[in-house]
Design a protein around this motif. Structure first.
Motif, short mmCIF file in Angstrom:
data_model
loop_
_atom_site.label_atom_id
_atom_site.label_comp_id
_atom_site.label_asym_id
_atom_site.label_seq_id
_atom_site.Cartn_x
_atom_site.Cartn_y
_atom_site.Cartn_z
N TYR A 187 5.83 8.37 13.88
CA TYR A 187 6.31 8.25 12.51
C TYR A 187 5.17 7.96 11.55
CZ TYR A 187 10.60 8.47 15.03
OH TYR A 187 11.58 8.91 15.86
N LEU A 188 4.21 7.16 12.01
CA LEU A 188 3.02 6.91 11.17
C LEU A 188 2.24 8.21 10.97
CD1 LEU A 188 2.00 3.49 12.74
CD2 LEU A 188 2.89 3.87 10.43
N ASN A 189 2.12 8.97 12.07
CA ASN A 189 1.42 10.26 11.96
C ASN A 189 2.17 11.20 11.02
OD1 ASN A 189 -0.45 9.35 13.74
ND2 ASN A 189 0.41 10.41 15.53
N LEU A 190 3.48 11.23 11.20
CA LEU A 190 4.30 12.09 10.34
C LEU A 190 4.08 11.72 8.87
CD1 LEU A 190 6.82 14.11 10.23
CD2 LEU A 190 8.17 12.03 9.96
N CYS A 202 4.21 1.41 5.16
CA CYS A 202 3.47 2.05 6.26
C CYS A 202 2.55 1.03 6.94
CB CYS A 202 2.69 3.24 5.70
SG CYS A 202 1.64 4.03 6.91
N ALA A 203 1.84 0.25 6.11
CA ALA A 203 0.93 -0.75 6.66
C ALA A 203 1.68 -1.79 7.49
CB ALA A 203 0.16 -1.43 5.52
N GLU A 204 2.88 -2.16 7.02
CA GLU A 204 3.66 -3.15 7.75
C GLU A 204 4.19 -2.59 9.07
OE1 GLU A 204 3.77 -6.28 7.18
OE2 GLU A 204 2.73 -6.12 5.26
N LEU A 205 4.59 -1.34 9.04
CA LEU A 205 5.07 -0.73 10.29
C LEU A 205 3.92 -0.65 11.28
CD1 LEU A 205 7.28 0.66 11.94
CD2 LEU A 205 6.60 2.83 10.90
N GLN A 206 2.75 -0.25 10.78
CA GLN A 206 1.55 -0.20 11.61
C GLN A 206 1.29 -1.57 12.25
OE1 GLN A 206 -0.99 2.51 11.86
NE2 GLN A 206 -1.61 1.14 13.52
N ASN A 244 12.15 2.79 7.16
CA ASN A 244 13.06 3.42 6.20
C ASN A 244 12.39 3.53 4.83
OD1 ASN A 244 15.17 2.92 3.90
ND2 ASN A 244 16.35 3.85 5.56
N THR A 245 11.73 2.48 4.40
CA THR A 245 11.08 2.49 3.08
C THR A 245 9.95 3.52 3.03
OG1 THR A 245 11.60 0.14 2.91
CG2 THR A 245 9.97 1.00 1.36
N MET A 246 9.30 3.68 4.16
CA MET A 246 8.20 4.63 4.24
C MET A 246 8.69 6.08 4.15
SD MET A 246 5.50 4.87 7.40
CE MET A 246 6.47 5.79 8.59
N LEU A 247 9.84 6.35 4.76
CA LEU A 247 10.27 7.75 4.89
C LEU A 247 11.43 8.16 3.98
CD1 LEU A 247 10.11 8.26 8.77
CD2 LEU A 247 8.44 9.03 7.06
N THR A 248 12.18 7.20 3.47
CA THR A 248 13.41 7.58 2.77
C THR A 248 13.12 8.35 1.48
OG1 THR A 248 15.52 6.80 1.94
CG2 THR A 248 13.61 5.45 1.41
N GLN A 249 13.99 9.32 1.21
CA GLN A 249 13.78 10.13 0.00
C GLN A 249 14.96 10.10 -0.95
OE1 GLN A 249 12.67 13.51 2.64
NE2 GLN A 249 11.11 13.92 1.09
N ASP A 250 16.12 9.68 -0.44
CA ASP A 250 17.29 9.70 -1.33
C ASP A 250 18.37 8.79 -0.75
OD1 ASP A 250 18.93 10.33 -3.45
OD2 ASP A 250 19.08 12.46 -2.99
N GLY A 251 19.49 8.80 -1.42
CA GLY A 251 20.60 7.95 -1.02
C GLY A 251 21.46 7.73 -2.25
N LEU A 252 21.93 6.52 -2.41
CA LEU A 252 22.89 6.27 -3.49
C LEU A 252 22.47 5.08 -4.35
CD1 LEU A 252 26.08 7.06 -4.20
CD2 LEU A 252 26.38 4.72 -3.39
#
Lengths: 250, 447
Positions: free
Chosen positions: B7-10, B34-38, B148-156
């Protein structure tokens, strides 16, 4: 109606009933008395098919059918009813839903369509009156928070709903005050027809004053040791069981 | 390779693509996440907070993502005939993480209420969204939230301005839809300003028989004297894995009800963190799970009594059949000075087979001396005496079990304030226990 022959039964490997013979004909009221631990409740539990008890010998026929081969619910559908000594509280299951399920399963067994909602509620109202059961109780969960007297009234209310052919009243008089006892006993009497029979398990004469047994049996050490007319209950009321125990143990 | 690496690579390969199809407000937090997930890595069972659910293993497979926001052909009204006979709601759809703007309900919500795509609305109202987005969902604290914060693009986004009462319940139907094994990262922000009121029902579905991994972060900000009810109903498939992190912050005299119902799913992990941040706030947090086969349901709750005079009522019930696994960990923290806290937590569970497993872990941490706190947890079987009693009245063993199981979870359903939804849930639960809950082809909450 009911014929018990040489019935032996045990619980956890311990034999409690050691050869019961009993015949109940339509319209009869039988009283079963006996000291604590003699097997009275075991007998009623075995007849209704409680899974904790094992029948090791003997047979029971009910209206010509092999009772012991039937599942507990089918014994009920065939017209066997037990008024429990300790009615069970079932939180979250309302009396209405409980009774509706019971009535409709019984009707299904007899090939009848389920009762319409309004007919069912009408039936509930009618039968409640038999035992003066408060309408508030009918809206509550089964037996939850009921007093001892209310629980016993509720048993007779269910009996009125299900119209059994043979009712076993297992110490229905225990925990009842005089007024409740009268209401319960009158309820049972009103339900009586020449085709229905009753087995009354009790320690005391007072319920029998109302229900007027045709036959009185004494159960002791897993056997019926004495059978006589209603006068036997009166004698037991006066003298207790010791004289009978002595006769048997000698 | 640890599963976080893919996911980091992605992210490092696609960060521009991700950003291009999202909003500035959402993009602003990606690098830190991203840094936190790392730093943290995805949680494993060695993490105290995740000891009953191996999250890292769920992330290990290779899932497809739709970072390029290609249209997925679906008409939710066709796929989910959700015209509601009794439960009249303002109905919205999210397909995967995308707000479905082609099927908006013909209802007029009160003036000032904003509802719609988080991506679009955060471009339209950047200040409003930026004020709250990511303020509750701390990327430092939870790796799933970071991912989620790193990858999310939409929602409500749902915004109810000060003093506005939304009478009509808002219903959100989340549909997972894909032809390949698929990952979705959905984001929801709910802002209920002072003295405002709203009720929301969220139904989760999966429309396809592929493996889904859905992360969801919901932030709910509830102002002074406001009231909010959130009902979540998960009815997906055995191949759907849901990781939902719900964050709630309540100000003084606010009232919140959360009722989280898991009827069907593969792996469900709900993390619910509620902060009672103003005096007189009340939270009623309930949930229930009905699980069978190899279903896995893990509810992890945390209620933070940060100030005095708040009340919390918590009730979770599980019914586990076959080889299902349930977990409940509920922590209540009463901070120093949070006097007159009244907190009650209950977790009751039924294991219907010897193979079913329930792990329950109530926790109370109290730093104030004038409080009323209780907790209780039980794991048991159906009451045999009650079963026999019913059989004696002619109710079959199977039917008697049904009555008892429904009675058991009925207590949680009774907490639902929307009458039509309550009736609907009773009906759904009955179908679920009878094994009649059909394929996930319709929103059962409405039919």
């Amino acid at each position: 109606m009911l014929k018990i022959s040489n019935l032996h039964a045990s619980i956890n490997g311990k034999e409690i009933l050691k050869g019961i013979n009993l015949e109940v004909r339509p319209g009869e009221v039988h009283a079963i008395m006996g000291p604590n631990g003699s097997g009275k409740s075991t007998l009623s539990n075995v007849l209704v098919g409680h899974p904790s008890y094992e029948v090791t010998e003997g047979e029971v026929t009910f209206n010509g059918k092999d009772l012991l081969a039937l599942a507990p619910e089918d014994r009920s559908h065939e017209g066997l009813f037990l008024s429990f000594q300790y009615p069970v509280e079932i939180p979250g299951v309302s009396m209405v839903n409980f009774m509706r399920a019971a009535i409709n399963e019984q009707r299904k067994y007899r090939g009848l369509a389920p009762l319409a909602a309004n007919e069912f509620l009408k039936l509930m109202r009618e039968k409640r009156a038999f035992v003066e059961l408060d309408s508030k109780l009918a809206n509550r969960s089964v037996n939850e928070g009921f007093s001892g007297g209310e629980k016993k009234k509720n048993e007779i209310f269910q009996m009125a709903m299900l119209e059994p052919r043979l009712s076993i009243l297992d110490e229905t008089d225990s925990g009842l005050d005089i007024d409740a006892l009268r209401i319960v006993a009158e309820g049972v009497n009103k339900l009586k027809t020449p085709e229905t029979s009753t087995i009354v398990i009790t320690h005391y004469q007072r319920l029998l004053d109302y229900l007027k047994p045709d036959v009185v049996h004494v159960l002791y050490k897993g056997r019926i040791v004495k059978t006589a007319g209603p006068e036997l209950a009166l004698e037991i009321e006066k003298r207790g069981f010791d004289w009978i125990k002595k006769e048997v143990d000698e | 390779m640890q599963s976080k690496e893919q996911y980091l690579n992605l992210y490092s390969e696609c960060r521009e693509l991700i950003a291009r199809h999202s909003s500035d407000v959402m993009n602003a937090q990606r690098e830190a996440a991203c840094a936190e997930l790392q730093r943290m890595g995805l949680p494993t069972k060695k993490d105290e907070d995740y000891k009953y659910t191996d999250v890292e293993a769920l992330f290990a497979p290779d899932y497809g993502l739709n970072l390029n926001r290609l249209d997925i052909p679906v008409n939710p009204y066709d796929a989910f005939k959700c015209d509601v006979p009794n439960l009249s709601t303002a109905l919205y759809f999210i397909v995967n993480d995308r707000f479905y703007a082609k099927a908006l309900p013909k209802v007029n919500l009160p003036e000032g209420v904003i509802i719609g795509s988080l991506r679009e609305l955060s471009a339209e109202h950047p200040e409003l969204v930026a004020r709250y987005y990511g303020t509750l969902a701390d990327v430092k604290e939870n790796a799933v939230t970071a991912l989620n914060t790193m990858l999310t693009q939409d929602g409500l986004l749902l915004y109810v301005p000060k003093g506005v009462v939304v009478e009509k319940p808002i219903q959100l139907v989340n549909i997972l839809r894909a032809d390949v094994n698929f990952m979705v990262n959905r984001r929801v922000l709910i802002i209920i300003e002072d003295c405002a009121q709203a009720r929301m029902l969220v139904c989760d579905h999966a429309a396809d028989e592929v493996d889904f991994l859905a992360t969801q972060v919901i932030e709910v900000v509830v102002g002074r004297g406001a009231s909010f009810e959130l009902y979540e109903l998960e009815e997906t498939t055995a191949r759907t894995h849901r990781l939902s992190n719900l964050y709630v912050r309540q100000e003084a005299d606010s009232k919140v009800l959360i009722n989280d119902v898991t009827l069907m799913g593969g792996t469900t992990r709900n993390t619910t963190r509620v902060t009672l941040g103003g005096r007189g706030a009340h939270i009623n947090l309930c949930g229930m799970a009905i699980a069978d086969k190899q279903q896995h349901v893990d509810n992890h709750t945390f209620i933070d009594h940060a100030v005095s005079d708040c009340t919390s009522h918590e009730l979770y019930k599980y019914v586990l059949d076959d080889e299902a696994i349930g977990a409940f960990a509920g922590k209540v923290l009463v901070r120093e000075g949070a006097q007159h806290t009244d907190s009650q937590q209950t977790n009751r569970n039924l294991c219907l087979t010897r193979q079913a497993r329930m792990y329950t872990q109530p926790q109370l941490e109290i730093y104030a001396d004038d409080v009323k706190c209780s907790h209780g947890a039980t794991v048991g079987q159906l009451n045999e005496d009650a079963l026999f009693y019913m059989q004696q009245r002619g109710i079959s063993y199977v039917e008697a079990r049904q009555l008892l199981m429904r009675a058991f979870v009925g207590e949680v359903i009774d907490e639902v304030s929307l009458e039509a939804l309550r009736d609907r849930l009773h009906h759904l639960v009955e179908k679920r226990f009878r094994g009649e809950l059909g394929q996930c082809r319709e929103c059962n909450a409405c039919h």
